[in-house]
Structures are given as C-alpha cells and as structure tokens.
Design a protein around this motif. Structure first.
Motif, PDB file in Angstrom:
ATOM      1  N   ASN A 123       0.841  -1.192   0.000  1.00  0.00           N
ATOM      2  CA  ASN A 123       0.000   0.000   0.000  1.00  0.00           C
ATOM      3  C   ASN A 123       0.876   1.242   0.000  1.00  0.00           C
ATOM      4  O   ASN A 123       2.095   1.145   0.124  1.00  0.00           O
ATOM      5  N   ARG A 124       0.225   2.376  -0.130  1.00  0.00           N
ATOM      6  CA  ARG A 124       0.938   3.658  -0.048  1.00  0.00           C
ATOM      7  C   ARG A 124      -0.035   4.731   0.389  1.00  0.00           C
ATOM      8  O   ARG A 124      -1.227   4.666   0.115  1.00  0.00           O
ATOM      9  N   ASP A 125       0.480   5.743   1.095  1.00  0.00           N
ATOM     10  CA  ASP A 125      -0.329   6.883   1.508  1.00  0.00           C
ATOM     11  C   ASP A 125      -0.312   7.942   0.408  1.00  0.00           C
ATOM     12  O   ASP A 125       0.704   8.130  -0.274  1.00  0.00           O
ATOM     13  N   ILE A 126      -1.436   8.632   0.267  1.00  0.00           N
ATOM     14  CA  ILE A 126      -1.552   9.765  -0.646  1.00  0.00           C
ATOM     15  C   ILE A 126      -1.930  10.975   0.200  1.00  0.00           C
ATOM     16  O   ILE A 126      -2.789  10.891   1.088  1.00  0.00           O
ATOM     17  N   ALA A 127      -1.289  12.108  -0.078  1.00  0.00           N
ATOM     18  CA  ALA A 127      -1.514  13.316   0.717  1.00  0.00           C
ATOM     19  C   ALA A 127      -1.693  14.535  -0.186  1.00  0.00           C
ATOM     20  O   ALA A 127      -1.240  14.553  -1.333  1.00  0.00           O
ATOM     21  N   LEU A 128      -2.354  15.536   0.370  1.00  0.00           N
ATOM     22  CA  LEU A 128      -2.425  16.851  -0.256  1.00  0.00           C
ATOM     23  C   LEU A 128      -1.241  17.625   0.301  1.00  0.00           C
ATOM     24  O   LEU A 128      -1.084  17.741   1.516  1.00  0.00           O
ATOM     25  N   LEU A 129      -0.400  18.139  -0.571  1.00  0.00           N
ATOM     26  CA  LEU A 129       0.843  18.785  -0.155  1.00  0.00           C
ATOM     27  C   LEU A 129       0.866  20.245  -0.601  1.00  0.00           C
ATOM     28  O   LEU A 129       0.369  20.584  -1.666  1.00  0.00           O
ATOM     29  N   SER A 130       1.461  21.079   0.226  1.00  0.00           N
ATOM     30  CA  SER A 130       1.706  22.469  -0.151  1.00  0.00           C
ATOM     31  C   SER A 130       3.085  22.856   0.371  1.00  0.00           C
ATOM     32  O   SER A 130       3.654  22.170   1.214  1.00  0.00           O
ATOM     33  N   ARG A 131       3.599  23.958  -0.145  1.00  0.00           N
ATOM     34  CA  ARG A 131       4.935  24.374   0.268  1.00  0.00           C
ATOM     35  C   ARG A 131       4.965  24.720   1.737  1.00  0.00           C
ATOM     36  O   ARG A 131       4.078  25.393   2.257  1.00  0.00           O
ATOM     37  N   SER A 132       5.997  24.274   2.392  1.00  0.00           N
ATOM     38  CA  SER A 132       6.181  24.554   3.809  1.00  0.00           C
ATOM     39  C   SER A 132       6.460  26.041   3.999  1.00  0.00           C
ATOM     40  O   SER A 132       7.189  26.650   3.221  1.00  0.00           O
ATOM     41  N   GLY A 133       5.856  26.630   5.024  1.00  0.00           N
ATOM     42  CA  GLY A 133       6.095  28.040   5.309  1.00  0.00           C
ATOM     43  C   GLY A 133       5.118  28.976   4.622  1.00  0.00           C
ATOM     44  O   GLY A 133       5.032  30.141   4.979  1.00  0.00           O
ATOM     45  N   ASP A 134       4.384  28.491   3.615  1.00  0.00           N
ATOM     46  CA  ASP A 134       3.384  29.338   2.963  1.00  0.00           C
ATOM     47  C   ASP A 134       2.156  29.458   3.858  1.00  0.00           C
ATOM     48  O   ASP A 134       1.876  28.576   4.664  1.00  0.00           O
ATOM     49  N   ALA A 135       1.444  30.527   3.687  1.00  0.00           N
ATOM     50  CA  ALA A 135       0.180  30.693   4.407  1.00  0.00           C
ATOM     51  C   ALA A 135      -0.781  29.620   3.916  1.00  0.00           C
ATOM     52  O   ALA A 135      -0.720  29.200   2.757  1.00  0.00           O
ATOM     53  N   PRO A 136      -1.665  29.157   4.795  1.00  0.00           N
ATOM     54  CA  PRO A 136      -2.638  28.151   4.362  1.00  0.00           C
ATOM     55  C   PRO A 136      -3.434  28.649   3.151  1.00  0.00           C
ATOM     56  O   PRO A 136      -3.796  29.822   3.072  1.00  0.00           O
ATOM     57  N   ILE A 137      -3.678  27.767   2.227  1.00  0.00           N
ATOM     58  CA  ILE A 137      -4.427  28.104   1.026  1.00  0.00           C
ATOM     59  C   ILE A 137      -5.901  28.238   1.406  1.00  0.00           C
ATOM     60  O   ILE A 137      -6.442  27.400   2.134  1.00  0.00           O
ATOM     61  N   ALA A 138      -6.543  29.277   0.905  1.00  0.00           N
ATOM     62  CA  ALA A 138      -7.968  29.466   1.178  1.00  0.00           C
ATOM     63  C   ALA A 138      -8.737  28.238   0.708  1.00  0.00           C
ATOM     64  O   ALA A 138      -8.546  27.771  -0.409  1.00  0.00           O
ATOM     65  N   GLY A 139      -9.561  27.697   1.581  1.00  0.00           N
ATOM     66  CA  GLY A 139     -10.367  26.540   1.219  1.00  0.00           C
ATOM     67  C   GLY A 139      -9.644  25.212   1.313  1.00  0.00           C
ATOM     68  O   GLY A 139     -10.175  24.181   0.906  1.00  0.00           O
ATOM     69  N   GLN A 140      -8.430  25.211   1.871  1.00  0.00           N
ATOM     70  CA  GLN A 140      -7.654  23.972   1.948  1.00  0.00           C
ATOM     71  C   GLN A 140      -8.368  22.904   2.774  1.00  0.00           C
ATOM     72  O   GLN A 140      -8.370  21.738   2.400  1.00  0.00           O
ATOM     73  N   ASN A 141      -8.988  23.303   3.879  1.00  0.00           N
ATOM     74  CA  ASN A 141      -9.718  22.327   4.697  1.00  0.00           C
ATOM     75  C   ASN A 141     -10.902  21.748   3.936  1.00  0.00           C
ATOM     76  O   ASN A 141     -11.193  20.559   4.034  1.00  0.00           O
ATOM     77  N   VAL A 142     -11.589  22.583   3.183  1.00  0.00           N
ATOM     78  CA  VAL A 142     -12.725  22.116   2.378  1.00  0.00           C
ATOM     79  C   VAL A 142     -12.226  21.136   1.317  1.00  0.00           C
ATOM     80  O   VAL A 142     -12.822  20.073   1.094  1.00  0.00           O
ATOM     81  N   LEU A 143     -11.123  21.476   0.660  1.00  0.00           N
ATOM     82  CA  LEU A 143     -10.548  20.596  -0.354  1.00  0.00           C
ATOM     83  C   LEU A 143     -10.116  19.268   0.255  1.00  0.00           C
ATOM     84  O   LEU A 143     -10.415  18.195  -0.280  1.00  0.00           O
ATOM     85  N   THR A 144      -9.432  19.314   1.391  1.00  0.00           N
ATOM     86  CA  THR A 144      -8.979  18.097   2.062  1.00  0.00           C
ATOM     87  C   THR A 144     -10.165  17.206   2.414  1.00  0.00           C
ATOM     88  O   THR A 144     -10.159  16.000   2.136  1.00  0.00           O
ATOM     89  N   GLN A 145     -11.192  17.784   3.015  1.00  0.00           N
ATOM     90  CA  GLN A 145     -12.369  16.998   3.399  1.00  0.00           C
ATOM     91  C   GLN A 145     -13.101  16.460   2.171  1.00  0.00           C
ATOM     92  O   GLN A 145     -13.605  15.330   2.191  1.00  0.00           O
ATOM     93  N   SER A 146     -13.147  17.236   1.100  1.00  0.00           N
ATOM     94  CA  SER A 146     -13.800  16.773  -0.134  1.00  0.00           C
ATOM     95  C   SER A 146     -13.057  15.589  -0.737  1.00  0.00           C
ATOM     96  O   SER A 146     -13.673  14.608  -1.172  1.00  0.00           O
TER      97      SER A 146
END
Length: 161
Positions: A123-146
C-alpha cells in the motif's frame, strides 16, 4: 499537489488516504484464474514490472519484490502505468498498480487480469501537499475533506486527522 508524502519532505502534508496495491498479469498467467488475493508466496521467483525509480511506487515495488523472493525487471521501466500493464499483458512479468488506477482504468483492460495484493506492506499513503512556510491556502480544509469524502465513497481507506 497530490502525491506520496515521503517524496516531498519539506512540505505541509495533509494525509488523505491509504491506497492498496494490485497486480496485473497476462490472461494466460497462472495467477489470472484465481480470484483470491495474491500472497507473497505466489510471487516468489516472479519478475516485477514498475515505473522508473524516480517514483515512490517503484521503491515500494522493489521492497515487495525482495519480500516475496522476486526480482524487479531492469530491462524495462515504464513511465505511464499503461506501459507496464501492456508489458504484463505480453507475459513479461507482473505489474504492480495502485488501487485507484486498477479500479478506475485497469479493470477495463481485456489483455490482463487484475488481482489484489494480500501482502501487509502492499500500500501507499496519498496526501495533499503544499509548500512549507506558505500561508494556508484558502479553502484547503474544504478541499482536504472533499478529497477524503470522494476517497471514502470509492472504498479507499481514508486517513482522518
């Protein structure tokens, strides 16, 4: 991006789901006729086909081959998954495929038979990734939950925080 988190260590990671792996074999392969999961002993002395070594899937396949007593082909490394499926169809070896590819595309291929892998580390894990240190992307929680919701509806093992 959506990817395997191990390949992007300096990122903010929101793990989404754990994806199991399947094998694709030629229609006349002995593994094609059994409907049970493929066990490690079924793959002993078999040739494994995988993507090139820049992909996490390749590293997983190398580990699976070692665990099963198989060997990874060094004559051919595919780039798209379709290439290794075609190699498996020709009887060269066993292609290892991610669950979402197998269930959304691979099952429609007539030249191979797909089987789930019944091996603990397949198996393998899949993740939503963004650059470290950047401000959270607007709607990131909604995207993650979707994304988790869609994965859950597809029968994939979701990783909830």
């Amino acid at each position: 991006i959506l990817s395997t988190p191990e390949d992007h260590p300096n990122t903010m990671q929101h793990r989404l789901f754990n994806e199991s792996l399947w094998v694709a074999v030629a229609v006349d392969d002995v593994l094609a006729s059994d409907l049970q999961s493929v066990a490690a002993e079924d793959l002993q002395n078999r040739l494994f086909l995988t993507l090139d070594q820049s992909h996490r899937l390749s590293r997983i396949v190398y580990a699976l081959a070692a665990e099963c007593g198989g060997v990874v082909s060094d004559d051919y490394e595919g780039t798209p998954l379709d290439s290794i499926v075609l190699m498996a169809a020709s009887g060269v070896g066993v292609a290892v495929l991610p669950d979402l590819y197998a269930r959304r595309q691979g099952i429609y291929r007539d030249e191979v038979r797909l089987r789930t892998l019944g091996i603990p580390n397949a198996n393998r894990d899949i993740a939503l990734l963004s650059r470290s240190g950047d401000a959270p992307i607007a709607g990131q929680n909604v995207l993650t939950q979707s994304l988790r919701s869609v994965a859950r509806s597809m029968g994939v093992s979701v990783i909830d925080p």
